[in-house]
Design a protein around this motif. Structure first.
Motif, PDB file in Angstrom:
ATOM      1  N   SER A   1       0.827  -1.202   0.000  1.00 34.71           N
ATOM      2  CA  SER A   1       0.000   0.000   0.000  1.00 34.71           C
ATOM      3  C   SER A   1       0.867   1.261   0.000  1.00 34.71           C
ATOM      4  CB  SER A   1      -0.895  -0.025   1.238  1.00 34.71           C
ATOM      5  OG  SER A   1      -1.842   0.992   1.190  1.00 34.71           O
ATOM      6  N   SER A   2       0.302   2.329  -0.485  1.00 38.97           N
ATOM      7  CA  SER A   2       1.004   3.618  -0.525  1.00 38.97           C
ATOM      8  C   SER A   2       1.259   4.141   0.876  1.00 38.97           C
ATOM      9  CB  SER A   2       0.152   4.641  -1.271  1.00 38.97           C
ATOM     10  OG  SER A   2      -0.145   4.211  -2.564  1.00 38.97           O
ATOM     11  N   LYS A   3       2.339   4.886   1.038  1.00 37.94           N
ATOM     12  CA  LYS A   3       2.575   5.594   2.301  1.00 37.94           C
ATOM     13  C   LYS A   3       1.603   6.762   2.371  1.00 37.94           C
ATOM     14  CE  LYS A   3       7.240   4.212   3.093  1.00 37.94           C
ATOM     15  NZ  LYS A   3       8.378   4.429   3.901  1.00 37.94           N
ATOM     16  N   LYS A   4       1.031   6.951   3.537  1.00 37.44           N
ATOM     17  CA  LYS A   4       0.040   8.004   3.748  1.00 37.44           C
ATOM     18  C   LYS A   4       0.756   9.256   4.274  1.00 37.44           C
ATOM     19  CE  LYS A   4      -3.645   4.671   4.612  1.00 37.44           C
ATOM     20  NZ  LYS A   4      -4.287   4.752   3.346  1.00 37.44           N
ATOM     21  N   ILE A   5       0.696  10.328   3.489  1.00 41.33           N
ATOM     22  CA  ILE A   5       1.423  11.558   3.781  1.00 41.33           C
ATOM     23  C   ILE A   5       0.428  12.695   3.980  1.00 41.33           C
ATOM     24  CG2 ILE A   5       3.236  13.130   2.996  1.00 41.33           C
ATOM     25  CD1 ILE A   5       4.121  10.121   3.192  1.00 41.33           C
ATOM     26  N   VAL A   6       0.472  13.349   5.140  1.00 43.69           N
ATOM     27  CA  VAL A   6      -0.416  14.480   5.420  1.00 43.69           C
ATOM     28  C   VAL A   6       0.321  15.782   5.168  1.00 43.69           C
ATOM     29  CG1 VAL A   6      -1.669  15.730   7.247  1.00 43.69           C
ATOM     30  CG2 VAL A   6      -1.806  13.242   7.121  1.00 43.69           C
ATOM     31  N   ILE A   7      -0.372  16.700   4.523  1.00 38.64           N
ATOM     32  CA  ILE A   7       0.098  18.081   4.415  1.00 38.64           C
ATOM     33  C   ILE A   7      -0.897  18.912   5.214  1.00 38.64           C
ATOM     34  CG2 ILE A   7       0.579  20.007   2.864  1.00 38.64           C
ATOM     35  CD1 ILE A   7       1.294  17.905   0.733  1.00 38.64           C
ATOM     36  N   THR A   8      -0.418  19.490   6.313  1.00 38.45           N
ATOM     37  CA  THR A   8      -1.292  20.238   7.204  1.00 38.45           C
ATOM     38  C   THR A   8      -0.697  21.610   7.491  1.00 38.45           C
ATOM     39  OG1 THR A   8      -2.609  20.095   9.241  1.00 38.45           O
ATOM     40  CG2 THR A   8      -0.314  19.340   9.373  1.00 38.45           C
ATOM     41  N   GLY A   9      -1.447  22.403   8.207  1.00 40.69           N
ATOM     42  CA  GLY A   9      -1.034  23.750   8.568  1.00 40.69           C
ATOM     43  C   GLY A   9      -2.274  24.581   8.819  1.00 40.69           C
ATOM     44  N   GLY A  10      -2.078  25.757   9.349  1.00 44.02           N
ATOM     45  CA  GLY A  10      -3.212  26.644   9.588  1.00 44.02           C
ATOM     46  C   GLY A  10      -3.854  27.056   8.282  1.00 44.02           C
ATOM     47  N   PRO A  11      -5.010  27.689   8.385  1.00 47.30           N
ATOM     48  CA  PRO A  11      -5.682  28.146   7.171  1.00 47.30           C
ATOM     49  C   PRO A  11      -4.824  29.148   6.409  1.00 47.30           C
ATOM     50  CG  PRO A  11      -6.792  28.980   9.147  1.00 47.30           C
ATOM     51  CD  PRO A  11      -5.727  28.051   9.596  1.00 47.30           C
ATOM     52  N   GLY A  12      -4.879  29.055   5.087  1.00 44.83           N
ATOM     53  CA  GLY A  12      -4.185  30.019   4.248  1.00 44.83           C
ATOM     54  C   GLY A  12      -2.684  29.878   4.195  1.00 44.83           C
ATOM     55  N   SER A  13      -2.160  28.684   4.517  1.00 45.02           N
ATOM     56  CA  SER A  13      -0.704  28.513   4.520  1.00 45.02           C
ATOM     57  C   SER A  13      -0.163  27.902   3.230  1.00 45.02           C
ATOM     58  CB  SER A  13      -0.278  27.663   5.728  1.00 45.02           C
ATOM     59  OG  SER A  13      -0.926  26.409   5.711  1.00 45.02           O
ATOM     60  N   GLY A  14      -1.052  27.564   2.292  1.00 48.46           N
ATOM     61  CA  GLY A  14      -0.608  27.061   1.002  1.00 48.46           C
ATOM     62  C   GLY A  14      -0.796  25.571   0.780  1.00 48.46           C
ATOM     63  N   LYS A  15      -1.508  24.895   1.678  1.00 47.50           N
ATOM     64  CA  LYS A  15      -1.680  23.440   1.565  1.00 47.50           C
ATOM     65  C   LYS A  15      -2.310  23.025   0.234  1.00 47.50           C
ATOM     66  CE  LYS A  15      -4.276  23.414   5.130  1.00 47.50           C
ATOM     67  NZ  LYS A  15      -4.202  24.861   5.279  1.00 47.50           N
ATOM     68  N   THR A  16      -3.430  23.621  -0.074  1.00 47.50           N
ATOM     69  CA  THR A  16      -4.156  23.218  -1.278  1.00 47.50           C
ATOM     70  C   THR A  16      -3.360  23.537  -2.536  1.00 47.50           C
ATOM     71  OG1 THR A  16      -6.231  23.491  -0.089  1.00 47.50           O
ATOM     72  CG2 THR A  16      -6.365  23.438  -2.496  1.00 47.50           C
ATOM     73  N   SER A  17      -2.634  24.632  -2.535  1.00 43.91           N
ATOM     74  CA  SER A  17      -1.791  24.954  -3.699  1.00 43.91           C
ATOM     75  C   SER A  17      -0.718  23.884  -3.901  1.00 43.91           C
ATOM     76  CB  SER A  17      -1.136  26.322  -3.517  1.00 43.91           C
ATOM     77  OG  SER A  17      -2.120  27.330  -3.492  1.00 43.91           O
ATOM     78  N   ILE A  18      -0.152  23.403  -2.813  1.00 42.95           N
ATOM     79  CA  ILE A  18       0.865  22.351  -2.915  1.00 42.95           C
ATOM     80  C   ILE A  18       0.225  21.044  -3.387  1.00 42.95           C
ATOM     81  CG2 ILE A  18       2.455  20.904  -1.589  1.00 42.95           C
ATOM     82  CD1 ILE A  18       3.074  23.464   0.067  1.00 42.95           C
ATOM     83  N   ILE A  19      -0.943  20.722  -2.833  1.00 48.25           N
ATOM     84  CA  ILE A  19      -1.661  19.519  -3.280  1.00 48.25           C
ATOM     85  C   ILE A  19      -1.924  19.612  -4.793  1.00 48.25           C
ATOM     86  CG2 ILE A  19      -3.916  18.348  -3.196  1.00 48.25           C
ATOM     87  CD1 ILE A  19      -2.199  17.495  -0.863  1.00 48.25           C
ATOM     88  N   ASN A  20      -2.369  20.774  -5.252  1.00 44.52           N
ATOM     89  CA  ASN A  20      -2.622  20.949  -6.685  1.00 44.52           C
ATOM     90  C   ASN A  20      -1.349  20.778  -7.516  1.00 44.52           C
ATOM     91  OD1 ASN A  20      -5.364  21.318  -6.298  1.00 44.52           O
ATOM     92  ND2 ASN A  20      -5.202  23.545  -6.175  1.00 44.52           N
ATOM     93  N   GLU A  21      -0.228  21.251  -6.986  1.00 43.28           N
ATOM     94  CA  GLU A  21       1.053  21.077  -7.676  1.00 43.28           C
ATOM     95  C   GLU A  21       1.436  19.593  -7.728  1.00 43.28           C
ATOM     96  OE1 GLU A  21       4.658  21.763  -9.654  1.00 43.28           O
ATOM     97  OE2 GLU A  21       2.900  23.050  -9.445  1.00 43.28           O
TER      98      GLU A  21
END
Length: 179
Positions: free
Chosen positions: A2-22
Protein backbone atom coordinates in the motif's frame (compact mmCIF):
# COMPACT_ATOMS: atom_id res chain seq x y z
CA UNK A 1 2.15 -2.97 -0.95
CA UNK A 2 0.00 0.00 0.00
CA UNK A 3 1.00 3.62 -0.53
CA UNK A 4 2.58 5.59 2.30
CA UNK A 5 0.04 8.00 3.75
CA UNK A 6 1.42 11.56 3.78
CA UNK A 7 -0.42 14.48 5.42
CA UNK A 8 0.10 18.08 4.42
CA UNK A 9 -1.29 20.24 7.20
CA UNK A 10 -1.03 23.75 8.57
CA UNK A 11 -3.21 26.64 9.59
CA UNK A 12 -5.68 28.15 7.17
CA UNK A 13 -4.18 30.02 4.25
CA UNK A 14 -0.70 28.51 4.52
CA UNK A 15 -0.61 27.06 1.00
CA UNK A 16 -1.68 23.44 1.56
CA UNK A 17 -4.16 23.22 -1.28
CA UNK A 18 -1.79 24.95 -3.70
CA UNK A 19 0.87 22.35 -2.91
CA UNK A 20 -1.66 19.52 -3.28
CA UNK A 21 -2.62 20.95 -6.69
CA UNK A 22 1.05 21.08 -7.68
CA UNK A 23 1.51 17.45 -6.63
CA UNK A 24 -1.56 16.53 -8.70
CA UNK A 25 -0.01 18.31 -11.70
CA UNK A 26 3.03 16.10 -11.18
CA UNK A 27 0.78 13.01 -11.33
CA UNK A 28 0.85 12.17 -7.61
CA UNK A 29 -2.23 10.76 -5.93
CA UNK A 30 -3.81 13.33 -3.60
CA UNK A 31 -6.98 13.50 -1.54
CA UNK A 32 -8.54 16.96 -1.21
CA UNK A 33 -9.52 18.96 1.84
CA UNK A 34 -13.14 18.09 2.52
CA UNK A 35 -14.17 20.79 4.99
CA UNK A 36 -15.22 23.18 2.23
CA UNK A 37 -17.47 20.47 0.81
CA UNK A 38 -19.08 19.99 4.24
CA UNK A 39 -19.49 23.76 4.67
CA UNK A 40 -21.17 24.07 1.26
CA UNK A 41 -23.39 21.07 1.96
CA UNK A 42 -24.52 22.67 5.25
CA UNK A 43 -25.26 25.93 3.42
CA UNK A 44 -27.50 23.97 1.04
CA UNK A 45 -29.24 22.67 4.18
CA UNK A 46 -29.76 26.28 5.31
CA UNK A 47 -26.95 26.41 7.89
CA UNK A 48 -24.64 29.33 7.16
CA UNK A 49 -21.67 28.36 9.40
CA UNK A 50 -22.07 24.78 10.62
CA UNK A 51 -18.71 24.84 12.42
CA UNK A 52 -19.80 27.88 14.46
CA UNK A 53 -23.41 26.74 14.96
CA UNK A 54 -22.77 23.08 15.81
CA UNK A 55 -19.04 22.34 16.04
CA UNK A 56 -19.58 18.73 17.11
CA UNK A 57 -21.85 17.92 14.15
CA UNK A 58 -19.44 19.63 11.75
CA UNK A 59 -16.48 17.78 13.27
CA UNK A 60 -18.30 14.43 13.20
CA UNK A 61 -19.00 14.90 9.48
CA UNK A 62 -15.40 15.92 8.91
CA UNK A 63 -14.05 12.99 10.93
CA UNK A 64 -16.22 10.55 8.98
CA UNK A 65 -15.05 12.01 5.66
CA UNK A 66 -11.40 11.89 6.65
CA UNK A 67 -11.69 8.28 7.82
CA UNK A 68 -13.23 7.38 4.45
CA UNK A 69 -10.30 9.15 2.77
CA UNK A 70 -7.80 7.35 5.03
CA UNK A 71 -9.20 3.97 3.98
CA UNK A 72 -8.52 4.81 0.33
CA UNK A 73 -5.93 2.39 -0.98
CA UNK A 74 -3.69 3.04 -3.96
CA UNK A 75 -1.35 0.23 -4.87
CA UNK A 76 0.18 1.88 -7.90
CA UNK A 77 1.92 4.81 -6.24
CA UNK A 78 4.49 5.10 -3.46
CA UNK A 79 2.72 8.05 -1.77
CA UNK A 80 -0.86 9.08 -1.11
CA UNK A 81 -1.08 12.75 -0.10
CA UNK A 82 -3.83 14.11 2.16
CA UNK A 83 -4.84 17.79 2.36
CA UNK A 84 -5.18 17.62 6.17
CA UNK A 85 -5.50 14.52 8.32
CA UNK A 86 -7.81 13.07 10.94
CA UNK A 87 -5.80 14.72 13.73
CA UNK A 88 -6.64 18.16 12.32
CA UNK A 89 -10.24 17.66 13.49
CA UNK A 90 -9.09 17.32 17.12
CA UNK A 91 -6.70 20.27 16.78
CA UNK A 92 -9.55 22.51 15.62
CA UNK A 93 -11.84 21.29 18.42
CA UNK A 94 -9.08 22.11 20.91
CA UNK A 95 -8.65 25.51 19.24
CA UNK A 96 -12.24 26.44 20.07
CA UNK A 97 -11.96 24.81 23.52
CA UNK A 98 -14.81 22.42 22.76
CA UNK A 99 -15.12 19.06 24.48
CA UNK A 100 -15.66 16.09 22.22
CA UNK A 101 -16.57 12.43 22.57
CA UNK A 102 -13.90 9.71 22.73
CA UNK A 103 -14.53 8.72 19.10
CA UNK A 104 -12.27 11.61 18.06
CA UNK A 105 -9.36 10.48 20.23
CA UNK A 106 -9.91 6.85 19.21
CA UNK A 107 -9.69 7.82 15.54
CA UNK A 108 -6.39 9.65 16.13
CA UNK A 109 -5.00 6.56 17.83
CA UNK A 110 -6.35 4.08 15.28
CA UNK A 111 -5.52 5.76 11.97
CA UNK A 112 -1.78 6.25 11.61
CA UNK A 113 -0.05 8.28 8.90
CA UNK A 114 3.50 7.69 7.71
CA UNK A 115 4.70 11.30 7.46
CA UNK A 116 3.33 14.70 8.45
CA UNK A 117 4.40 17.89 6.69
CA UNK A 118 3.28 21.11 8.36
CA UNK A 119 3.16 24.53 6.75
CA UNK A 120 3.79 27.53 9.00
CA UNK A 121 1.59 30.62 8.86
CA UNK A 122 2.61 32.93 6.02
CA UNK A 123 1.10 36.40 6.25
CA UNK A 124 2.04 37.39 2.69
CA UNK A 125 -0.15 34.67 1.14
CA UNK A 126 -2.98 34.59 3.71
CA UNK A 127 -6.41 35.36 2.21
CA UNK A 128 -9.86 35.15 3.84
CA UNK A 129 -12.83 33.95 1.82
CA UNK A 130 -16.42 32.79 2.27
CA UNK A 131 -15.44 29.42 3.76
CA UNK A 132 -12.37 30.62 5.70
CA UNK A 133 -13.58 32.77 8.53
CA UNK A 134 -10.39 32.78 10.63
CA UNK A 135 -8.19 35.84 10.68
CA UNK A 136 -4.40 35.62 10.44
CA UNK A 137 -3.88 35.72 14.23
CA UNK A 138 -6.26 32.78 14.60
CA UNK A 139 -4.39 30.97 11.82
CA UNK A 140 -1.24 31.21 13.97
CA UNK A 141 -3.07 29.72 16.97
CA UNK A 142 -4.49 26.92 14.83
CA UNK A 143 -0.98 26.16 13.55
CA UNK A 144 0.22 25.85 17.16
CA UNK A 145 -2.72 23.57 18.01
CA UNK A 146 -1.93 21.39 15.00
CA UNK A 147 1.69 21.02 16.13
CA UNK A 148 0.59 20.18 19.67
CA UNK A 149 -1.99 17.64 18.53
CA UNK A 150 0.21 15.76 16.10
CA UNK A 151 3.10 15.68 18.60
CA UNK A 152 0.71 14.39 21.30
CA UNK A 153 0.06 11.36 19.08
CA UNK A 154 3.77 10.73 18.54
CA UNK A 155 4.41 12.36 15.18
CA UNK A 156 7.61 14.12 14.21
CA UNK A 157 6.52 17.05 12.08
CA UNK A 158 8.48 18.22 9.07
CA UNK A 159 8.08 21.96 8.58
CA UNK A 160 7.89 23.03 4.94
CA UNK A 161 9.92 26.21 4.32
CA UNK A 162 8.52 29.25 2.54
CA UNK A 163 9.10 29.43 -1.19
CA UNK A 164 7.28 29.08 -4.46
CA UNK A 165 4.67 26.37 -4.75
CA UNK A 166 7.08 24.40 -6.90
CA UNK A 167 9.91 24.76 -4.36
CA UNK A 168 7.65 23.64 -1.54
CA UNK A 169 6.46 20.59 -3.51
CA UNK A 170 10.11 19.83 -4.41
CA UNK A 171 11.02 19.99 -0.70
CA UNK A 172 8.27 17.51 0.22
CA UNK A 173 9.17 15.06 -2.54
CA UNK A 174 12.89 15.35 -1.89
CA UNK A 175 12.37 14.75 1.83
CA UNK A 176 10.27 11.65 1.11
CA UNK A 177 12.68 10.27 -1.46
CA UNK A 178 15.64 10.73 0.89
CA UNK A 179 14.03 9.09 3.93
Amino acid sequence: MSSKKIVITGGPGSGKTSIINELLKRKHHCLPEISREIILEAKREGIDQLFLKDPILFSERLLHGRIVQYKTIHLDTPYLFFDRGIHDVVAYMDFINNTYPPIFVNACEQYIYDTIFILPPWKEIYISDNERYENYEQAILIFENLKTTYKKYGYNLIEVPFGTIEERADFILSTLNNS
